[in-house]
Design a protein around this motif. Structure first.
Motif, short mmCIF file in Angstrom:
data_model
loop_
_atom_site.label_atom_id
_atom_site.label_comp_id
_atom_site.label_asym_id
_atom_site.label_seq_id
_atom_site.Cartn_x
_atom_site.Cartn_y
_atom_site.Cartn_z
N GLN A 1 46.59 109.95 7.89
CA GLN A 1 46.19 111.10 7.07
C GLN A 1 44.71 111.07 6.70
OE1 GLN A 1 48.21 113.81 6.08
NE2 GLN A 1 49.56 112.92 7.63
N GLN A 2 44.18 109.88 6.44
CA GLN A 2 42.75 109.80 6.10
C GLN A 2 41.89 110.23 7.28
OE1 GLN A 2 44.71 106.87 5.77
NE2 GLN A 2 44.62 106.23 3.63
N LYS B 1 42.83 112.23 9.75
CA LYS B 1 43.01 113.67 9.94
C LYS B 1 42.17 114.47 8.95
CE LYS B 1 47.56 114.08 9.87
NZ LYS B 1 48.89 114.73 9.98
N SER B 2 42.07 113.98 7.74
CA SER B 2 41.26 114.67 6.73
C SER B 2 39.79 114.65 7.11
CB SER B 2 41.46 114.00 5.37
OG SER B 2 40.65 114.61 4.38
N THR B 3 39.32 113.54 7.64
CA THR B 3 37.93 113.43 8.09
C THR B 3 37.66 114.41 9.21
OG1 THR B 3 37.82 111.09 7.48
CG2 THR B 3 36.20 111.88 9.07
N GLU C 1 42.32 103.73 9.37
CA GLU C 1 41.45 104.90 9.54
C GLU C 1 40.31 104.63 10.53
OE1 GLU C 1 38.53 107.93 7.02
OE2 GLU C 1 39.57 106.30 5.98
N SER D 1 39.32 117.24 9.90
CA SER D 1 39.39 118.61 9.38
C SER D 1 38.15 118.97 8.60
CB SER D 1 40.64 118.77 8.50
OG SER D 1 41.82 118.62 9.25
N ASP D 2 37.63 118.02 7.80
CA ASP D 2 36.44 118.30 6.99
C ASP D 2 35.21 118.53 7.85
OD1 ASP D 2 37.96 118.03 4.72
OD2 ASP D 2 37.31 115.98 4.27
N ASN E 1 51.40 120.83 10.54
CA ASN E 1 51.89 120.93 9.17
C ASN E 1 53.12 121.82 9.07
OD1 ASN E 1 49.88 119.25 8.15
ND2 ASN E 1 48.47 120.93 7.79
#
Length: 425
Positions: free
Chosen positions: A351-352, A354-356, A333, A358-359, A374
């Motif tokens: 994925q971690q 990408k989540s950061t 990450e 997006s948030d 997706n």
């Protein structure tokens, strides 16, 4: 930000080397996982081969890797495709890098041919099923996902306040007089997509229910480009080609440039393109908005090819353990966020990370790519995919121009693909 140590990648991998007759011989052994994923034997040196756009990033993370693993890393700069093409000859001669990058669609074929080492992806949640499929063929993993890309919808915020959510809305925009194309009466440039190109039109065909190969993209006996659903998608494209768009949209060589010109000039409200088009649009003064591609008339999402790159280790590497440690380290990450924030701005597969992103919700392009990805479909990464590009090359042109019906065009494309595969594989 939390630093993710490498977890069990290299230790569980087999190195497979193809013999001259195409068979495979096991040259490595299973080992126990350890905290750093090696087996206590990581040492020596490795060469990492990357293109010019990744040199600075790799050089930036090398000191931390060398401190962690005691492995000396050198970076060689060479075009990615040139490096890949040279592996079959350079590898046996000891001239190939230990680690390099590959587009996802090249990984499966090179792995099957024995040029890439088998790997085991880390089981720490950094990849989802789509990521894994990108680097897997015949249940064997030959790469580690690195970055992702997907087609998205670009729109002009000076012309529309919010992005269209459905293709019905795009059709309504095409009815507005202000977007009529002055060069051809009765046509519109409100929305444009380069559907005469198969890479760009596949998301439409797939969204209607068509597909390239069955069996997760590996069953070449099951070609789904002429199913009833795929034909329905081609017929919908015919509506745009025949009833809405100018004739220039059927020009295979210039349709892409025509689309860009119309969007930059403010004659098009929205266009489908990849993230690589954003810089040109912004530099040209477009008040750019980015969003996922609108929902199709059947209510399904647009499903373009899921693209990107992964790290691979040639089967000829003399220091597999260190190379495997590096590809796991470079994709954690922390390093993926470093790539995104400070270097290429590409979207990590991690994925971690990408989540950061997006948030944070402050990068419209990145969020649109992630959301669209997706619903994207991994491109078949087997050698037979080369015949799809050839066979489907004129499918949309023939249907759109009226040379053939949608069904005839689809059937002819599938026949060409099937015959070429039968002859060559």
């Amino acid at each position: 930000m939390k630093f993710y140590k490498l977890i069990g990648l290299s230790a569980m991998a087999f190195v497979m080397v193809a013999c001259g007759n195409g068979s495979e011989t096991e040259t490595g052994n299973n080992t126990e996982n350890t905290e750093n994923g090696s087996n206590g034997e990581v040492s020596g040196s490795i060469e990492v081969g990357v293109g010019e756009d990744y040199v600075e990033f790799v050089e930036a993370i090398i000191p931390a890797f060398e401190d962690e693993y005691g492995v000396e890393v050198t970076v060689s700069e060479r075009d990615m495709f040139d490096t890949l093409e040279a592996v079959p000859l350079d590898g046996p001669a000891g001239l190939s890098p230990d680690v390099l990058l590959s587009p996802y669609d090249r990984i499966g074929g090179m792995g099957q041919q024995g040029h890439l080492s088998e790997l085991t992806l880390p089981d720490d949640g950094r990849y989802d099923e789509t990521d894994e499929q990108q680097v897997t063929v015949n249940d064997q993993v030959y790469g580690v996902p690195f970055v992702i890309e997907s087609l998205v919808l670009f729109y002009n915020k000076d012309l529309i306040e919010a992005p269209p959510m459905t293709f019905e809305e795009l059709e309504e925009l095409a009815d507005e007089e202000q977007y009529a194309f002055t060069g051809q009466s009765g046509t519109s440039t409100a929305f444009l997509a380069n559907w005469v190109d198969f890479y760009n039109s596949y998301g439409l065909i797939s969204g209607f229910g068509g597909y390239v190969f069955g069996g997760d993209g590996e069953d070449t006996a099951d070609i789904g480009l002429n199913t009833a659903e795929a034909i329905e998608g081609i017929e919908y494209a015919q509506k745009w080609f025949n009833d809405i768009w100018p004739e220039g949209m059927l020009d295979v060589t210039s349709a892409g440039d025509f689309i860009d010109d119309q969007f930059i000039q403010g004659n098009a409200v929205a266009v489908i393109n990849g993230p690589w088009g954003a810089a040109n649009y912004r530099d040209s003064g477009v008040n750019l908005g980015v969003a996922p591609i609108p929902t199709l008339p059947n209510g399904n999402p647009y499903e373009p090819f899921a693209g990107g790159k992964g790290w691979v280790i040639p089967s000829y590497s003399e220091n597999f353990e260190a190379a495997a440690a590096f590809v796991a380290f470079v994709t954690n990450e922390e390093n993926m966020m470093l790539l995104y924030e400070d270097y290429t701005n590409e979207i990590p597969a991690n994925q971690q990370a990408k989540s950061t992103i997006s948030d944070a919700a402050d990068d419209e392009l990145a969020i649109a790519v992630i959301d669209q990805y997706n619903n994207a479909v991994p491109m078949p990464n087997i050698p037979e995919m080369a015949e799809v590009w050839t066979g489907a090359e004129s499918m949309m042109f023939d249907a759109g121009y009226g040379n053939k019906t949608a069904e005839e065009s689809a059937n002819d494309a599938v026949q060409t693909i099937s015959e070429n595969i039968e002859q060559k594989y």
